[in-house]
Design a protein around this motif. Structure first.
Motif, short mmCIF file in Angstrom:
data_model
loop_
_atom_site.label_atom_id
_atom_site.label_comp_id
_atom_site.label_asym_id
_atom_site.label_seq_id
_atom_site.Cartn_x
_atom_site.Cartn_y
_atom_site.Cartn_z
N UNK A 32 0.67 -1.80 -0.95
CA UNK A 32 0.71 -2.70 0.20
C UNK A 32 2.13 -3.01 0.66
N UNK A 33 3.12 -2.40 0.02
CA UNK A 33 4.47 -2.42 0.58
C UNK A 33 4.61 -1.35 1.66
N UNK A 34 3.68 -0.39 1.67
CA UNK A 34 3.70 0.69 2.67
C UNK A 34 2.74 0.40 3.84
N UNK A 35 1.60 -0.23 3.55
CA UNK A 35 0.55 -0.44 4.56
C UNK A 35 1.10 -1.00 5.88
N UNK A 36 1.95 -2.05 5.86
CA UNK A 36 2.41 -2.60 7.15
C UNK A 36 3.40 -1.73 7.91
N UNK A 37 3.85 -0.63 7.28
CA UNK A 37 4.90 0.19 7.88
C UNK A 37 4.38 1.49 8.50
N UNK A 38 3.06 1.58 8.66
CA UNK A 38 2.47 2.81 9.22
C UNK A 38 2.27 2.68 10.72
N UNK A 39 1.52 1.67 11.15
CA UNK A 39 1.30 1.42 12.58
C UNK A 39 0.95 -0.06 12.73
N UNK A 40 1.86 -0.83 13.31
CA UNK A 40 1.74 -2.29 13.30
C UNK A 40 0.40 -2.79 13.85
N UNK A 41 -0.03 -2.25 14.99
CA UNK A 41 -1.24 -2.78 15.62
C UNK A 41 -2.51 -2.46 14.83
N UNK A 42 -2.40 -1.52 13.87
CA UNK A 42 -3.57 -1.13 13.06
C UNK A 42 -3.48 -1.65 11.63
N UNK A 43 -2.52 -2.53 11.35
CA UNK A 43 -2.28 -2.96 9.97
C UNK A 43 -3.53 -3.54 9.32
N UNK A 44 -4.28 -4.36 10.05
CA UNK A 44 -5.50 -4.95 9.49
C UNK A 44 -6.52 -3.89 9.10
N UNK A 45 -6.69 -2.90 9.96
CA UNK A 45 -7.67 -1.84 9.68
C UNK A 45 -7.22 -0.96 8.51
N UNK A 46 -5.93 -0.65 8.47
CA UNK A 46 -5.41 0.16 7.36
C UNK A 46 -5.54 -0.60 6.05
N UNK A 47 -5.20 -1.90 6.07
CA UNK A 47 -5.35 -2.74 4.88
C UNK A 47 -6.82 -2.85 4.48
N UNK A 48 -7.70 -2.95 5.47
CA UNK A 48 -9.13 -3.05 5.18
C UNK A 48 -9.67 -1.81 4.50
N UNK A 49 -9.25 -0.64 4.98
CA UNK A 49 -9.74 0.60 4.40
C UNK A 49 -9.19 0.79 2.99
N UNK A 50 -7.89 0.53 2.81
CA UNK A 50 -7.31 0.66 1.47
C UNK A 50 -7.96 -0.34 0.51
N UNK A 51 -8.16 -1.58 0.98
CA UNK A 51 -8.80 -2.59 0.15
C UNK A 51 -10.21 -2.20 -0.24
N UNK A 52 -10.95 -1.63 0.72
CA UNK A 52 -12.32 -1.19 0.43
C UNK A 52 -12.32 -0.09 -0.63
N UNK A 53 -11.33 0.79 -0.57
CA UNK A 53 -11.22 1.86 -1.58
C UNK A 53 -10.99 1.28 -2.97
N UNK A 54 -10.32 0.13 -3.05
CA UNK A 54 -10.18 -0.53 -4.34
C UNK A 54 -11.53 -0.89 -4.92
#
Length: 488
Positions: free
Chosen positions: A407-429
């Motif tokens: 999650x040090x990388x998640x916010x640095x991929x595409x700012x407007x999609x950060x919630x969705x990227x975090x959601x998908x990674x979190x779901x994979x957990x």
């Protein structure tokens, strides 16, 4: 601005937002896991069977997988201030429902619905990313995740004492109700205490909603492939509860759930196509592209780290008790060392990512986790108990540092999609937790640890495909001008 200048003891500016947000996550975790330390009281009061107890534990995490995806989309659209306040408020009402339940069926429904609160994590990831620059975001996200995660351990330590303080057969109900009341009050405190962005900053929203935007045809295919395991994990969970597993669901109910999952996947596929159909007609300008492989790698990284933690925390007390012949209370205290490490290890993963590089830190964390689980697979009654606990804590450090690194990388991929990227990674957990616990039901604890070791080692190899975040990402302001955001 360097990571070392994060003013942790301050309660102003972005530090204030960090403290208010990790506390929101902490409270959400208290509510999510408030039943676990009270299960003895609940079982005796309600006359539950061991199968019914197991069902409640499983149902508590079932809804979290889709909830993190959906909440990730909603936070990108409506903002973390509104979403965290709503999540805490709604969860408090479900918590009251569980505390007042008069039958197993009511408790099961409430526990299933409370899986929703586990989605709170992804909301704070977006909030912190808005308030901290790239050079600080790893440490800030690590503190948010690590200190908030500690809510489950805090619930385990405090709630049984509160239940005994109230006393009687309904003491557990008052303890649960208290956590719901705290969540409800804090929902209002959070709403009136924070803003989505610093003053003068723009909150970037997705251009389209319903699915994540991708920027190439190859990424479109990869996105669909990475969506399949989310539904497969829910199908696996259904199978585990069906007559083919522990017979807690009827064959008819199981078939209905399988059919519902197929419909939901088809619905998501429709929205993925709808949101991204333009990429088949015209290329996305280079300045607006991002690589979905970054998301895919982080998904697997979180599966191997948080998924492992979910599974290990569930089985470790019993493993210690059976292996070393100690009491359940002693085993619980020693096993809690795995969760306690969150206070330090997850922030360290974020800090090292800021300073040493994000790809390197995630690689080293997974290597350490693989070695730790290999050693845990060697544990037996001949080991000194002190050595077993030290190895467990060392393994835990690397596992949770890996979560911080993801999650040090998640916010640095595409700012407007950060919630969705975090959601998908979190779901994979959560997918990892379901898969590893299913494996445990078929093999010995030693083999279980070696399976996680193998997954961590393979994920470490996959991480080498990830690109180190560098340069800037582009977002479009409401007036059409492009703003460049630093990512290193």
């Amino acid at each position: 601005m360097s990571a070392s200048k994060l003013k942790l003891l301050s309660f102003s500016g972005n530090s204030r937002v960090l403290h208010l947000t990790w506390l929101a996550f902490f409270i959400s975790f208290v509510v999510w896991f408030n039943h676990a330390p009270l299960m003895v009281f609940i079982r005796d009061s309600m006359g539950l069977t061991s199968q019914q107890v197991s069902t409640l534990l499983i149902l508590n995490v079932a809804l979290t997988i889709p909830a993190r995806i959906v909440v990730g989309m909603l936070v990108d659209k409506f903002g973390p201030r509104v979403m965290y306040s709503l999540l805490l408020g709604i969860s408090s009402l479900i918590c009251f429902f569980f505390a007042l339940a008069q039958s197993f069926e009511q408790m099961a429904l409430a526990r299933f619905m409370l899986g929703f609160v586990g989605a709170g994590f992804v909301i704070g990831i977006r909030m912190i990313s808005e308030w901290f620059p790239a050079k600080q975001v790893g440490l800030a996200e690590g503190i948010y995740g690590g200190w908030g995660n500690f809510g489950s351990a805090a619930a385990a330590m405090v709630l049984p004492a509160i239940a005994l303080l109230f006393g009687g057969d309904n003491g557990w109900r008052y303890a649960l109700g208290l956590t719901g009341a705290i969540a409800l009050v804090y929902a209002f405190i959070y709403y009136f205490s924070v803003s989505d962005t610093p003053k003068g900053s723009t909150y970037f929203k997705p251009k389209k909603t319903g699915a994540m935007e991708v920027t190439s045809k190859g990424d479109f295919v990869l996105y669909i492939l990475m969506s399949i395991p989310l539904y497969a994990a829910l199908a696996l969970l259904t199978w585990k509860l069906s007559p083919a597993g522990v017979s807690l669901l009827s064959a008819t109910a199981s078939q209905l759930i399988y059919a519902l999952l197929a419909v939901l996947f088809a619905w998501q596929l429709y929205h993925i196509v709808k949101v991204n159909k333009d990429i088949f007609h015209k290329p996305v300008p280079a300045i607006h592209r991002y690589k979905f492989k970054q998301v895919a790698v982080l998904n697997l990284g979180y599966l191997a780290t948080f998924g492992a933690e979910l599974a290990v925390v569930s089985m470790l007390p019993l493993f210690f008790s059976d292996t070393f012949g100690i009491s359940a209370v002693q085993a619980g205290i020693l096993a809690s060392a795995f969760a306690f490490m969150n206070l330090v290890s997850r922030p360290c993963g974020g800090l090292f990512s800021d300073r040493l590089g994000r790809k390197r830190t995630l690689t080293l964390s997974l290597a350490g986790a693989a070695m730790g689980f290999f050693l845990m697979g060697q544990m037996d009654s001949s080991w000194p108990l002190v050595l077993a606990v030290l190895v467990t804590m060392a393994c835990s450090f690397f596992v949770q540092a890996g979560q911080g690194a993801v999650f040090a990388v998640v916010p640095l991929i595409q700012r407007r999609l950060t919630g969705q990227i975090a959601g998908m990674a979190g779901a994979y957990g959560n997918v990892g937790g379901v898969v590893f616990l299913t494996v445990l039901s078929f093999v010995s604890p030693q083999v279980f640890f070696w399976v996680i070791c193998t997954v961590a080692a393979l994920t470490m190899v996959v991480v080498q495909l990830m690109d180190e975040p560098r340069g800037q990402m582009a977002e479009v302001l409401p007036d059409g001008t492009v703003q460049m955001i630093d990512v290193h």
